[in-house]
Motif scaffolding. Structure first.
Motif, short mmCIF file in Angstrom:
data_model
loop_
_atom_site.label_atom_id
_atom_site.label_comp_id
_atom_site.label_asym_id
_atom_site.label_seq_id
_atom_site.Cartn_x
_atom_site.Cartn_y
_atom_site.Cartn_z
N MET A 1 0.84 -1.19 0.00
CA MET A 1 0.00 0.00 0.00
C MET A 1 0.89 1.25 0.00
O MET A 1 1.86 1.33 0.74
CB MET A 1 -0.88 0.00 1.25
CG MET A 1 -1.74 1.21 1.35
SD MET A 1 -2.66 1.44 2.89
CE MET A 1 -2.35 0.01 3.86
N LYS A 2 0.52 2.19 -0.80
CA LYS A 2 1.25 3.44 -0.83
C LYS A 2 0.54 4.44 0.10
O LYS A 2 -0.69 4.54 0.07
CB LYS A 2 1.25 3.99 -2.26
CG LYS A 2 2.51 4.71 -2.60
CD LYS A 2 2.54 5.02 -4.08
CE LYS A 2 3.59 5.96 -4.49
NZ LYS A 2 4.35 6.77 -3.77
N ILE A 3 1.31 5.14 0.94
CA ILE A 3 0.70 6.15 1.79
C ILE A 3 0.70 7.48 1.03
O ILE A 3 1.75 8.07 0.81
CB ILE A 3 1.45 6.30 3.13
CG1 ILE A 3 1.57 4.95 3.86
CG2 ILE A 3 0.80 7.35 4.02
CD1 ILE A 3 0.27 4.35 4.31
N LYS A 4 -0.48 7.90 0.63
CA LYS A 4 -0.57 9.15 -0.14
C LYS A 4 -0.76 10.35 0.79
O LYS A 4 -0.18 11.39 0.62
CB LYS A 4 -1.72 9.06 -1.16
CG LYS A 4 -1.40 8.09 -2.31
CD LYS A 4 -2.61 7.76 -3.16
CE LYS A 4 -3.31 6.56 -2.59
NZ LYS A 4 -4.53 6.16 -3.29
N THR A 5 -1.63 10.16 1.77
CA THR A 5 -1.85 11.24 2.73
C THR A 5 -1.89 10.69 4.15
O THR A 5 -2.36 9.56 4.37
CB THR A 5 -3.18 11.98 2.47
OG1 THR A 5 -4.24 11.02 2.51
CG2 THR A 5 -3.19 12.68 1.13
N ALA A 6 -1.38 11.47 5.08
CA ALA A 6 -1.42 11.09 6.50
C ALA A 6 -1.62 12.38 7.27
O ALA A 6 -0.76 13.26 7.26
CB ALA A 6 -0.11 10.43 6.91
N GLU A 7 -2.77 12.53 7.90
CA GLU A 7 -3.03 13.78 8.62
C GLU A 7 -3.49 13.55 10.04
O GLU A 7 -4.26 12.63 10.31
CB GLU A 7 -4.04 14.66 7.85
CG GLU A 7 -5.20 13.89 7.32
CD GLU A 7 -6.28 14.74 6.68
OE1 GLU A 7 -6.43 15.93 7.02
OE2 GLU A 7 -7.03 14.18 5.86
N PHE A 8 -2.99 14.41 10.90
CA PHE A 8 -3.42 14.36 12.29
C PHE A 8 -4.85 14.90 12.38
O PHE A 8 -5.16 15.93 11.80
CB PHE A 8 -2.48 15.22 13.15
CG PHE A 8 -3.01 15.47 14.51
CD1 PHE A 8 -3.02 14.45 15.45
CD2 PHE A 8 -3.53 16.71 14.87
CE1 PHE A 8 -3.54 14.66 16.72
CE2 PHE A 8 -4.04 16.93 16.14
CZ PHE A 8 -4.04 15.90 17.07
N ILE A 9 -5.71 14.20 13.09
CA ILE A 9 -7.10 14.65 13.20
C ILE A 9 -7.41 15.23 14.58
O ILE A 9 -7.81 16.37 14.70
CB ILE A 9 -8.09 13.48 12.91
CG1 ILE A 9 -7.83 12.87 11.52
CG2 ILE A 9 -9.55 13.94 13.02
CD1 ILE A 9 -8.10 13.81 10.35
N ILE A 10 -7.20 14.45 15.63
CA ILE A 10 -7.58 14.94 16.97
C ILE A 10 -6.89 14.11 18.06
O ILE A 10 -6.59 12.94 17.86
CB ILE A 10 -9.12 14.89 17.14
CG1 ILE A 10 -9.58 15.69 18.34
CG2 ILE A 10 -9.64 13.46 17.20
CD1 ILE A 10 -11.10 15.88 18.43
N SER A 11 -6.64 14.77 19.18
CA SER A 11 -6.15 14.09 20.39
C SER A 11 -7.18 14.25 21.48
O SER A 11 -7.69 15.36 21.66
CB SER A 11 -4.89 14.77 20.95
OG SER A 11 -3.81 14.65 20.10
N ASN A 12 -7.45 13.22 22.22
CA ASN A 12 -8.29 13.41 23.41
C ASN A 12 -8.20 12.24 24.36
O ASN A 12 -7.55 11.22 24.06
CB ASN A 12 -9.73 13.71 23.02
CG ASN A 12 -10.38 12.55 22.33
OD1 ASN A 12 -10.68 11.56 22.98
ND2 ASN A 12 -10.57 12.64 21.02
N SER A 13 -8.85 12.39 25.50
CA SER A 13 -8.79 11.32 26.50
C SER A 13 -10.18 10.74 26.73
O SER A 13 -10.43 10.16 27.77
CB SER A 13 -8.22 11.88 27.81
OG SER A 13 -9.06 12.91 28.26
N ASP A 14 -11.03 10.92 25.75
CA ASP A 14 -12.40 10.44 25.91
C ASP A 14 -12.84 9.75 24.63
O ASP A 14 -12.94 10.38 23.58
CB ASP A 14 -13.30 11.66 26.21
CG ASP A 14 -14.74 11.25 26.47
OD1 ASP A 14 -15.07 10.06 26.30
OD2 ASP A 14 -15.53 12.14 26.84
#
Ligand code: GTP
Ligand code: MG
Length: 198
Positions: free
Chosen positions: A1-14
């Motif tokens: 698989m080729k990684i075309k896009t990788a984006e951070f979405i969200i961090s949380n503890s819930d």
């Protein structure tokens, strides 16, 4: 698989605040400092996607990354860092537990094990928790660059014997990886790709 896009979405503890999108999700978990965040960077070819550190305890939240606009990778805090407690039941932050028990999108969990170490109680207990709750998982033996190939194979065999002589009928799928030299990258991505295309 080729990684075309990788984006951070969200961090949380819930877990209730994790992305609602019903796309396949893969989580990386293991002891603090085992190399979860480094592995995520290695397989996505992005040096700074997930934050890494030589000091254990770097990742503190549930971090969602969206890959190829199709699936989520999740970087989690490590377990087993807090000195106060000896057993996983005490150290395992409850929000991580809630994530595993409630995240319906979770397709597969990768449990990272330091390939240099003998089987550790905390990891075996964590896999027992996954098994008891019917959560599918694979094992990833990390930092493979730190061992000679024959030592690595010997350690994996030993681990396998330990698991199959105790609670498990067979070894789950497993991989050996190195964030330093990208060992295991193709195997791991192919495995995820295969599941995504099922
Ligand atoms: P926490 O977020 O604290 O739970 O740690 P983590 O499991 O995310 O570990 P992280 O990726 O931050 O890496 C911890 C340390 O191990 C860093 O110093 C990395 O450079 C090192 N490391 C991670 N993977 C590898 C590897 O495959 N080989 C080698 N030689 N070092 C590695
Ligand atoms: Mg981390």
């Amino acid at each position: 698989m080729k990684i075309k896009t990788a984006e951070f979405i969200i961090s949380n503890s819930d877990v209730a605040k994790c992305p609602k999108e019903r796309i396949a999700e893969y989580a990386f978990i293991g002891r603090s400092n085992v190399g979860k965040s480094s592995l995520i960077n290695m397989i996505t070819d992005r040096n700074k996607l997930a934050k890494t550190s030589g000091r254990p305890g770097k990742t503190q939240l549930i971090n969602h990354f969206k890959i190829n606009n199709e699936w989520f990778l999740v970087d989690l805090p490590g377990y087993g860092y807090a000195k106060v407690s000896k057993s996983i039941k005490k150290t395992f932050q409850s929000f991580i537990k809630q994530y595993f028990l409630n995240r319906e999108q979770l397709i597969c969990t990768f449990v990272l094990i330091d390939s240099r170490l003998e089987p550790q109680k905390i990891d075996l207990e964590f896999m027992e928790f996954l098994g008891e709750n019917g959560i599918p998982f694979c094992i990833i033996f990390t930092k493979a660059d730190k061992l000679k190939l024959n030592e690595l194979n010997k350690n994996i065999q030993f681990y396998s014997k330990k698991m199959t002589s105790t609670l498990w009928e067979e070894m789950p799928p497993y991989f050996a990886t190195s964030a330093t030299n990208s060992t295991g990258k193709e195997e791991l991505l192919n495995y995820i790709d295969q599941i995504n295309n099922q």
